[in-house]
Design a protein around this motif. Sequence first.
Motif, PDB file in Angstrom:
ATOM      1  N   VAL A 137       0.841  -1.200   0.000  1.00  0.00           N
ATOM      2  CA  VAL A 137       0.000   0.000   0.000  1.00  0.00           C
ATOM      3  C   VAL A 137       0.875   1.248   0.000  1.00  0.00           C
ATOM      4  N   ASP A 138       1.986   1.211   0.720  1.00  0.00           N
ATOM      5  CA  ASP A 138       2.903   2.348   0.765  1.00  0.00           C
ATOM      6  C   ASP A 138       3.500   2.625  -0.611  1.00  0.00           C
ATOM      7  N   ARG A 139       3.861   1.586  -1.329  1.00  0.00           N
ATOM      8  CA  ARG A 139       4.411   1.771  -2.675  1.00  0.00           C
ATOM      9  C   ARG A 139       3.343   2.234  -3.660  1.00  0.00           C
ATOM     10  N   LEU A 140       2.103   1.841  -3.412  1.00  0.00           N
ATOM     11  CA  LEU A 140       1.008   2.221  -4.303  1.00  0.00           C
ATOM     12  C   LEU A 140       0.781   3.732  -4.287  1.00  0.00           C
ATOM     13  N   SER A 200      -1.236   8.755   6.937  1.00  0.00           N
ATOM     14  CA  SER A 200      -2.649   8.584   7.286  1.00  0.00           C
ATOM     15  C   SER A 200      -3.389   7.778   6.227  1.00  0.00           C
ATOM     16  N   ILE A 201      -3.037   7.985   4.977  1.00  0.00           N
ATOM     17  CA  ILE A 201      -3.706   7.252   3.898  1.00  0.00           C
ATOM     18  C   ILE A 201      -3.310   5.777   3.928  1.00  0.00           C
ATOM     19  N   VAL A 202      -2.045   5.495   4.203  1.00  0.00           N
ATOM     20  CA  VAL A 202      -1.598   4.104   4.319  1.00  0.00           C
ATOM     21  C   VAL A 202      -2.310   3.418   5.479  1.00  0.00           C
ATOM     22  N   THR A 203      -2.506   4.137   6.570  1.00  0.00           N
ATOM     23  CA  THR A 203      -3.211   3.571   7.717  1.00  0.00           C
ATOM     24  C   THR A 203      -4.651   3.217   7.358  1.00  0.00           C
ATOM     25  N   ILE A 204      -5.320   4.108   6.664  1.00  0.00           N
ATOM     26  CA  ILE A 204      -6.714   3.854   6.278  1.00  0.00           C
ATOM     27  C   ILE A 204      -6.796   2.702   5.285  1.00  0.00           C
ATOM     28  N   PHE A 205      -5.920   2.708   4.279  1.00  0.00           N
ATOM     29  CA  PHE A 205      -5.924   1.613   3.310  1.00  0.00           C
ATOM     30  C   PHE A 205      -5.552   0.282   3.964  1.00  0.00           C
ATOM     31  N   GLY A 206      -4.594   0.306   4.877  1.00  0.00           N
ATOM     32  CA  GLY A 206      -4.210  -0.920   5.578  1.00  0.00           C
ATOM     33  C   GLY A 206      -5.346  -1.463   6.418  1.00  0.00           C
ATOM     34  N   ARG A 244       3.933   8.937  -3.667  1.00  0.00           N
ATOM     35  CA  ARG A 244       4.200  10.370  -3.749  1.00  0.00           C
ATOM     36  C   ARG A 244       3.019  11.235  -3.309  1.00  0.00           C
ATOM     37  N   VAL A 245       2.120  10.687  -2.551  1.00  0.00           N
ATOM     38  CA  VAL A 245       0.947  11.436  -2.098  1.00  0.00           C
ATOM     39  C   VAL A 245       1.283  12.138  -0.783  1.00  0.00           C
TER      40      VAL A 245
END
Length: 119
Positions: free
Chosen positions: A88-91, A100-106, A94-95
């Motif tokens: 998810v982090d690699r996806l 926070s977005i990685v946490t939500i997606f995870g 560059r955002v």
Amino acid sequence: MAWPEALALMLGLVCGAMALGLPVAFAFLLANIVGAFAFLGGSMSLSTFAAECMQAIGRFSLTPIPLFILMGEILFQSGVALKAITAVDRLIARVPGRLSIVTIFGGTLFSTLSGSTIA
């Protein structure tokens, strides 16, 4: 017994038991048993305490908790959790505000895997 004395007794009992090296869970169990005996009145309170413990164990609503802990440990030990978060982090590399977005997606990914909307 007024509430300040009861608070001092229970808090002192828990802190004293932990100071003697008793694990936290057993210190609270000891405080519950002593509190039931002292505040509810004698041996009858201990039988009520035992009955309530057995009734609490039988509730279905508490069953998923150890299973979620087991699932988390399996995901951690197998490395699947780290690989999923890395993917998810690699996806979204560059955002801005990526953490926070990685946490939500995870969380969304793991709730999808477990079948729970709360996870």
